[in-house]
Write an enzyme that holds these catalytic residues in place. Structure first.
Site, PDB file in Angstrom:
ATOM      1  N   ASP A  89       0.872  -1.171   0.000  1.00 29.14           N
ATOM      2  CA  ASP A  89       0.000   0.000   0.000  1.00 29.14           C
ATOM      3  C   ASP A  89       0.912   1.224   0.000  1.00 29.14           C
ATOM      4  O   ASP A  89       1.576   1.511   0.999  1.00 29.14           O
ATOM      5  CB  ASP A  89      -0.864  -0.054   1.274  1.00 29.14           C
ATOM      6  CG  ASP A  89      -1.925   1.025   1.258  1.00 29.14           C
ATOM      7  OD1 ASP A  89      -2.056   1.703   0.206  1.00 29.14           O
ATOM      8  OD2 ASP A  89      -2.607   1.193   2.278  1.00 29.14           O
ATOM      9  N   LYS A 147       0.751   6.478 -19.546  1.00 36.59           N
ATOM     10  CA  LYS A 147       0.123   7.775 -19.800  1.00 36.59           C
ATOM     11  C   LYS A 147      -1.246   7.819 -19.122  1.00 36.59           C
ATOM     12  O   LYS A 147      -1.784   6.768 -18.805  1.00 36.59           O
ATOM     13  CB  LYS A 147       0.014   8.042 -21.307  1.00 36.59           C
ATOM     14  CG  LYS A 147      -0.645   6.903 -22.062  1.00 36.59           C
ATOM     15  CD  LYS A 147      -1.863   7.215 -22.854  1.00 36.59           C
ATOM     16  CE  LYS A 147      -3.027   7.856 -22.272  1.00 36.59           C
ATOM     17  NZ  LYS A 147      -4.306   7.142 -22.375  1.00 36.59           N
ATOM     18  N   HIS A 177       1.286   3.515 -26.094  1.00 37.11           N
ATOM     19  CA  HIS A 177       1.240   2.246 -26.830  1.00 37.11           C
ATOM     20  C   HIS A 177       0.992   2.430 -28.321  1.00 37.11           C
ATOM     21  O   HIS A 177       1.266   1.538 -29.113  1.00 37.11           O
ATOM     22  CB  HIS A 177       0.238   1.264 -26.191  1.00 37.11           C
ATOM     23  CG  HIS A 177      -1.201   1.564 -26.469  1.00 37.11           C
ATOM     24  ND1 HIS A 177      -1.930   2.459 -25.761  1.00 37.11           N
ATOM     25  CD2 HIS A 177      -2.060   1.062 -27.389  1.00 37.11           C
ATOM     26  CE1 HIS A 177      -3.164   2.505 -26.215  1.00 37.11           C
ATOM     27  NE2 HIS A 177      -3.270   1.669 -27.217  1.00 37.11           N
ATOM     28  N   LYS A 181       2.356   0.261 -32.328  1.00 32.96           N
ATOM     29  CA  LYS A 181       1.481  -0.346 -33.348  1.00 32.96           C
ATOM     30  C   LYS A 181       2.252  -0.509 -34.657  1.00 32.96           C
ATOM     31  O   LYS A 181       3.031   0.361 -35.030  1.00 32.96           O
ATOM     32  CB  LYS A 181       0.233   0.522 -33.564  1.00 32.96           C
ATOM     33  CG  LYS A 181      -0.725   0.480 -32.367  1.00 32.96           C
ATOM     34  CD  LYS A 181      -1.987   1.255 -32.659  1.00 32.96           C
ATOM     35  CE  LYS A 181      -2.866   1.379 -31.420  1.00 32.96           C
ATOM     36  NZ  LYS A 181      -3.791   0.277 -31.210  1.00 32.96           N
ATOM     37  N   GLU A 215     -13.537   5.436 -31.683  1.00 27.16           N
ATOM     38  CA  GLU A 215     -13.808   4.183 -30.971  1.00 27.16           C
ATOM     39  C   GLU A 215     -15.306   3.992 -30.827  1.00 27.16           C
ATOM     40  O   GLU A 215     -16.045   4.974 -30.696  1.00 27.16           O
ATOM     41  CB  GLU A 215     -13.189   4.226 -29.581  1.00 27.16           C
ATOM     42  CG  GLU A 215     -11.692   4.430 -29.576  1.00 27.16           C
ATOM     43  CD  GLU A 215     -11.160   4.432 -28.155  1.00 27.16           C
ATOM     44  OE1 GLU A 215     -10.809   3.362 -27.663  1.00 27.16           O
ATOM     45  OE2 GLU A 215     -11.122   5.507 -27.536  1.00 27.16           O
ATOM     46  N   ASP A 234      -6.707  12.155 -22.440  1.00 27.11           N
ATOM     47  CA  ASP A 234      -6.627  10.700 -22.573  1.00 27.11           C
ATOM     48  C   ASP A 234      -6.052  10.284 -23.941  1.00 27.11           C
ATOM     49  O   ASP A 234      -5.322   9.305 -24.036  1.00 27.11           O
ATOM     50  CB  ASP A 234      -8.041  10.118 -22.404  1.00 27.11           C
ATOM     51  CG  ASP A 234      -8.069   8.597 -22.431  1.00 27.11           C
ATOM     52  OD1 ASP A 234      -7.216   7.986 -21.765  1.00 27.11           O
ATOM     53  OD2 ASP A 234      -8.936   8.017 -23.119  1.00 27.11           O
ATOM     54  N   HIS A 239      -1.508  10.036 -27.776  1.00 25.68           N
ATOM     55  CA  HIS A 239      -1.595   9.229 -28.999  1.00 25.68           C
ATOM     56  C   HIS A 239      -1.661  10.073 -30.280  1.00 25.68           C
ATOM     57  O   HIS A 239      -0.898   9.860 -31.217  1.00 25.68           O
ATOM     58  CB  HIS A 239      -2.833   8.326 -28.971  1.00 25.68           C
ATOM     59  CG  HIS A 239      -2.911   7.411 -27.776  1.00 25.68           C
ATOM     60  ND1 HIS A 239      -1.802   6.875 -27.180  1.00 25.68           N
ATOM     61  CD2 HIS A 239      -3.970   6.934 -27.080  1.00 25.68           C
ATOM     62  CE1 HIS A 239      -2.187   6.104 -26.168  1.00 25.68           C
ATOM     63  NE2 HIS A 239      -3.488   6.129 -26.082  1.00 25.68           N
ATOM     64  N   LYS A 343     -15.332   8.711 -28.362  1.00 23.02           N
ATOM     65  CA  LYS A 343     -15.927   7.450 -27.912  1.00 23.02           C
ATOM     66  C   LYS A 343     -17.321   7.348 -28.523  1.00 23.02           C
ATOM     67  O   LYS A 343     -17.947   8.379 -28.805  1.00 23.02           O
ATOM     68  CB  LYS A 343     -16.076   7.432 -26.387  1.00 23.02           C
ATOM     69  CG  LYS A 343     -14.790   7.687 -25.634  1.00 23.02           C
ATOM     70  CD  LYS A 343     -13.968   6.439 -25.477  1.00 23.02           C
ATOM     71  CE  LYS A 343     -12.765   6.668 -24.598  1.00 23.02           C
ATOM     72  NZ  LYS A 343     -11.603   5.876 -24.972  1.00 23.02           N
TER      73      LYS A 343
HETATM   74  C1  BG6 Z   1      -5.942   4.322 -24.063  1.00 25.87           C
HETATM   75  C2  BG6 Z   1      -7.045   5.202 -23.564  1.00 25.87           C
HETATM   76  O1  BG6 Z   1      -4.701   4.963 -23.918  1.00 25.87           O
HETATM   77  O2  BG6 Z   1      -6.133   4.020 -25.434  1.00 25.87           O
HETATM   78  C3  BG6 Z   1      -8.408   4.561 -23.798  1.00 25.87           C
HETATM   79  O3  BG6 Z   1      -6.882   5.452 -22.176  1.00 25.87           O
HETATM   80  C4  BG6 Z   1      -8.554   4.152 -25.251  1.00 25.87           C
HETATM   81  O4  BG6 Z   1      -9.456   5.462 -23.447  1.00 25.87           O
HETATM   82  C5  BG6 Z   1      -7.356   3.322 -25.700  1.00 25.87           C
HETATM   83  O5  BG6 Z   1      -9.745   3.393 -25.374  1.00 25.87           O
HETATM   84  C6  BG6 Z   1      -7.398   3.060 -27.194  1.00 25.87           C
HETATM   85  O6  BG6 Z   1      -6.361   2.175 -27.519  1.00 25.87           O
HETATM   86  P1  BG6 Z   1      -6.487   1.247 -28.798  1.00 25.87           P
HETATM   87  O7  BG6 Z   1      -5.169   0.576 -28.920  1.00 25.87           O
HETATM   88  O8  BG6 Z   1      -7.624   0.307 -28.517  1.00 25.87           O
HETATM   89  O9  BG6 Z   1      -6.792   2.168 -29.928  1.00 25.87           O
END
Ligand code: BG6
Length: 491
Positions: A89, A147, A177, A181, A215, A234, A239, A343
């Site tokens: 913790d 992030k 991330h 890709k 998304e 976010d 990204h 979203k």
């Molecule tokens: C994350 C976000 O970094 O990336 C999420 O916090 C988002 O909100 C996600 O859904 C999208 O990642 P990917 O690889 O599914 O496009």
């Protein structure tokens, strides 16, 4: 960098959380299955969960096994055998967890030691301090930060200082991330391993660039995080800006750890600030309301199921953001970069669209300009639209036809997930695809005035029904200059 996997201890703070269960553990399993983890490598999850190793393995067996291809039970069992759990913790009074971790790591200082912080950014500093106090940070250990790094520039500076007080910059891996890709890495190869693009990759030939990450998912169960983040923090700050950097950067002199990052940071520093009254002209924010997405009726953001009730902050948070950005340099003067993410959009598609200018003088009716589409999701590929003649006698009729590369069809075999690649890069000590401190700070420097203006307005974002392509003003943002969003994606 060695090809033989070296023994490693990967300590995942937040190791029982959503990211760990959905992304990190599946990625590690795939790496294990492909023989990329040394036999001694261990994954040590840290959480407040009070689990022992057997409980944690049972949890992973129950929650992760169904999401990965387990064709051979021995491999799965071997993977489970690597997993351990330590209850800690942060900021708590009980030092036994740290002592247990110290006992596990003691005597293994020669292994690669990686601390992966899959936890909220405000825990990064305290974690590093406590790990240091427990004597766990060796000169060769690395730390991975998820992030978003902070909520704005000042919190990012503070976190970077706190982490930087314990780890050197070369030990810090800030993960985005999207950089792992395949298509994103292919963008670098496409641009810098082919001669034909570079001469036309500029404002003389390119009309504008669109970067969309749409998304279909909403935010059920994520209110605690999302209310404080919103789409700008976010998705855009990291990204989308990283994708913009890869499109706009100058050719680096080498493919090494610093050259690419040096060029990316110059792009971020060249972004024209959007401040004060300009924010309304160049940005759009929206929040989804109830609607139909993927053939089912879904609730609006405020009614998403969650264990906390919506607050005033929930009403003001954006689930959609669009921005008209400009890179103020010689190459890109006058070329708008339109960024968009949301979203509960009608379909999941992430793509970079490079729209070329029309021919200077057309001798054919119906000529349309070329377009290069790099698709990241759902199926990775590259498509160049060129004009061709429709077969037939009589008057020449033109048709845009796609030259397409589908990764799935061209490169058979599994396309690794972004986290797989990035985790392996951390374990082998390759930071090229991670964000450097100055990059993250430059990105916040550009985002901050937009956030400040949105927050000072105090008005709710524009509503858009789930399953629609975002608020109407997002169309006006591009439509003002006679342009439209590219909606159809690849075939
Ligand atoms: C994350 C976000 O970094 O990336 C999420 O916090 C988002 O909100 C996600 O859904 C999208 O990642 P990917 O690889 O599914 O496009």
């Amino acid at each position: 960098m060695s090809e033989t996997p070296q023994p490693a201890d990967l300590i995942v703070f937040g190791g029982t959380g959503d990211l760990s269960m959905r992304k990190l553990l599946p990625a590690l399993y795939h790496s294990d299955r492909d023989g990329r983890l040394a036999p001694e490598t261990r994954v040590i999850a840290m959480s407040r969960g009070g689990l022992d190793d057997a409980d944690f393995r049972g949890k992973v067996d129950a929650e992760v096994r169904s999401s990965v291809p387990v064709d051979d039970l021995d491999t799965w069992q071997r993977f489970l055998g690597r997993l351990h759990h330590v209850t800690v913790d942060i900021g708590g009074q009980d030092p036994t967890g740290w002592a247990r971790l110290a006992g596990m790591l003691g005597g293994h200082e020669q292994r690669e030691r990686v601390f992966y912080l899959a936890s909220p950014p405000m825990t990064f500093g305290p974690f590093c301090r406590e790990a240091h106090r427990a004597g766990l940070v060796t000169p060769a250990s690395r730390v991975v930060l998820e992030k978003p790094l902070g909520r704005d520039l000042s919190s990012a500076l503070r976190i970077n200082d706190e982490v930087g007080a314990i780890f050197d910059e070369r030990q810090i891996y800030r993960i985005d991330h999207y950089l792992g890709k395949e298509t994103v890495q292919n963008l670098l190869v496409l641009r810098f391993a082919n001669a034909f693009l570079e001469p036309i990759w500029n404002s003389l030939w390119i009309d504008h660039v669109q970067i969309t990450v749409a998304e279909t998912v909403g935010t059920p169960g994520r209110r605690g995080y999302y209310d404080h983040a919103g789409a700008l923090r976010d998705m855009v700050q990291n990204h989308l800006l990283q994708l913009l950097c890869l499109v706009a950067m100058e050719p680096p002199s080498r493919n090494d750890r610093e050259s690419i990052r040096d060029e990316k940071v110059k792009v971020l520093q060249s972004l024209r600030p959007i401040t004060g009254g300009e924010v309304d002209r160049f940005t759009v924010r929206g929040q989804y309301t109830a609607g139909e997405s993927g053939g089912v009726q879904v609730p609006g953001y405020l009614d998403e199921p969650d264990n906390t009730a919506p607050t005033e902050g929930s009403r003001r948070v954006e689930t959609f953001a669009a921005i008209r950005a400009e890179v103020k340099n010689w190459r890109w003067a006058g070329v708008p970069f339109y960024l968009r993410t949301g979203k509960r959009m009608p379909y999941r598609h992430s793509e970079i669209v490079v729209q070329f200018k029309d021919v200077p003088h057309s001798i054919f009716p119906g000529n349309t300009p070329n377009r290069l589409v790099l698709r990241l999701q759902p199926s990775e590929g590259i498509q160049l639209n060129i004009m061709a003649k429709e077969p037939g006698a009589g008057e020449v009729a033109l048709k845009p036809v796609p030259l397409s590369l589908s990764f799935a069809e061209t490169f058979t075999g599994r396309v690794p997930e972004a986290y797989e690649r990035l985790l392996m890069d951390v374990l082998t000590g390759n930071p090229t695809l991670f964000m450097r401190r100055d990059e993250v700070e430059a990105a916040w420097r550009w985002i901050d005035p937009i956030l400040a203006e949105w927050e000072s307005q105090g008005t709710p974002p524009e509503p858009y029904p789930a399953g629609s392509a975002g608020p109407a003003t997002a169309h006006e943002l591009v439509g003002r200059s006679g342009r439209v969003w590219h909606e159809e994606g690849l075939a």
